[in-house]
Design a protein around this motif. Structure first.
Motif, PDB file in Angstrom:
ATOM      1  N   TYR A 148       0.845  -1.196   0.000  1.00  0.00           N
ATOM      2  CA  TYR A 148       0.000   0.000   0.000  1.00  0.00           C
ATOM      3  C   TYR A 148       0.882   1.248   0.000  1.00  0.00           C
ATOM      4  O   TYR A 148       1.593   1.520   0.959  1.00  0.00           O
ATOM      5  N   ARG A 183      -4.123   6.173   4.244  1.00  0.00           N
ATOM      6  CA  ARG A 183      -5.308   5.652   4.917  1.00  0.00           C
ATOM      7  C   ARG A 183      -4.888   4.859   6.149  1.00  0.00           C
ATOM      8  O   ARG A 183      -4.162   3.865   6.033  1.00  0.00           O
ATOM      9  N   PRO A 231      -5.237   2.169   9.287  1.00  0.00           N
ATOM     10  CA  PRO A 231      -5.922   0.877   9.343  1.00  0.00           C
ATOM     11  C   PRO A 231      -7.371   1.014   9.821  1.00  0.00           C
ATOM     12  O   PRO A 231      -7.640   1.691  10.817  1.00  0.00           O
ATOM     13  N   ASN A 232      -8.285   0.402   9.070  1.00  0.00           N
ATOM     14  CA  ASN A 232      -9.705   0.358   9.437  1.00  0.00           C
ATOM     15  C   ASN A 232     -10.336   1.742   9.591  1.00  0.00           C
ATOM     16  O   ASN A 232     -11.266   1.932  10.379  1.00  0.00           O
ATOM     17  N   ASN A 233      -9.818   2.703   8.845  1.00  0.00           N
ATOM     18  CA  ASN A 233     -10.378   4.051   8.943  1.00  0.00           C
ATOM     19  C   ASN A 233     -10.064   4.830   7.672  1.00  0.00           C
ATOM     20  O   ASN A 233      -9.443   4.312   6.747  1.00  0.00           O
TER      21      ASN A 233
END
Length: 303
Positions: A175, A230, A232-234
């Motif tokens: 990423y 980005r 994690p998880n957001n």
């Protein structure tokens, strides 16, 4: 550092008109900020680029490479040593399902050439305002697509001036990361392998992506794109928005009221304005949500 000596040496490698002293780097970034580059050079051939890199390496002169300056903030103190622009490495050629591209070509233009040849796979790139080289370094992606899905080989120059050809197994894509970033390779050329497709469907997807980008992003002002990775998880933009930071301004830099993940230049911003605003955003989001926002934009130049 003797700039005149550097220029004199470089004149043996490239034509005089390709070299500039104390070049305002604000002319070479999307956000229109940044200090001066000591020696700015614009080569047009691979052998010239290799010689410049070797010269800098042997003489221990700092070397910085710029594409279109879309995802970069250059500090107001500028860049010491040699700054190389790759904008002349912009050739695009098509053979069958392959597109061979110079690293300085606009990735948007490459996606359009793919459409013209009824090739599918680069629709996601139709709104990314950077170069092919920058796209490889960051493993650029949007709307479900990534560079890692289509790149098959790349020609690069190492920091010491060695010329290499890399294959898929060597890219180390992640990423917003790649071997090109980790090893600080200078990308010269990329080879994309695409698939034959229905031009109506390809254009339809590109039109859809363009509409989404134009409706969501603050394209009316200069910006460096998504400032933060980005988490994690957001989503960085949501965290910034929920922190009440949209519209917050330092100098001429403002957190976009259209998309909180962007910082725009309202007309008189400096790089220092941008960096202070980035720090303010990071501190506020950390305080409110306990999340550390990591910059996606590349910050370079003398501190």
């Amino acid at each position: 550092m003797d700039k005149l000596k550097i220029v004199s040496d470089l004149q043996n490698i490239v034509p005089d008109e390709s070299i500039k002293i104390s070049e305002p780097l604000s002319k070479h970034t999307f956000i229109k900020t940044g200090g001066i580059g000591d020696v700015f050079i614009n080569p047009s051939e691979v052998n010239q680029l290799c010689e410049i890199v070797r010269y800098a390496f042997v003489n221990e002169i700092p070397l910085t490479v710029l594409g279109k300056g879309t995802n970069v903030i250059i500090r107001d103190s500028g860049i010491r040593g040699i700054v190389v622009s790759l904008e002349k490495f912009n050739e695009i050629s098509v053979k069958g399902n392959e597109i061979r591209v110079g690293s300085g070509a606009n990735i948007i233009e490459v996606s359009r050439v793919a459409l013209q040849h009824q090739l599918s796979g680069l629709e996601f790139a139709c709104g990314i305002p950077g170069t092919v080289g920058g796209a490889l370094i960051m493993n650029a992606g949007a709307y479900g697509g990534e560079i890692s899905n289509v790149l098959t080989s790349a020609k690069v120059i190492t920091q010491s001036g060695e010329f290499l050809t890399l294959s898929e197994k060597e890219f180390q894509f992640g990423y917003r990361s790649s071997v090109f970033a980790k090893e600080k390779f200078i990308i010269v050329e990329a080879l994309f392998l695409l698939e034959k497709g229905d031009p109506t469907l390809i254009k339809g997807k590109m039109d859809e992506n363009t509409f989404l980008r134009e409706s969501k992003q603050p394209l009316e002002y200069p910006s460096c794109g998504s400032v933060f990775k980005r988490p994690p998880n957001n989503f960085a933009g949501k965290l910034i928005q929920d922190s009440g930071l949209q519209g917050v301004r330092i100098g001429g830099a403002e957190v976009s009221t259209k998309h909180a993940g962007f910082i725009v230049n309202l007309g008189n911003a400096t790089s220092t304005d941008y960096l202070q605003l980035i720090r303010h955003i990071q501190e506020t989001v950390k305080e409110k949500f306990g999340v550390d926002l990591e910059t996606e934009v590349k910050i370079i130049g003398d501190e």
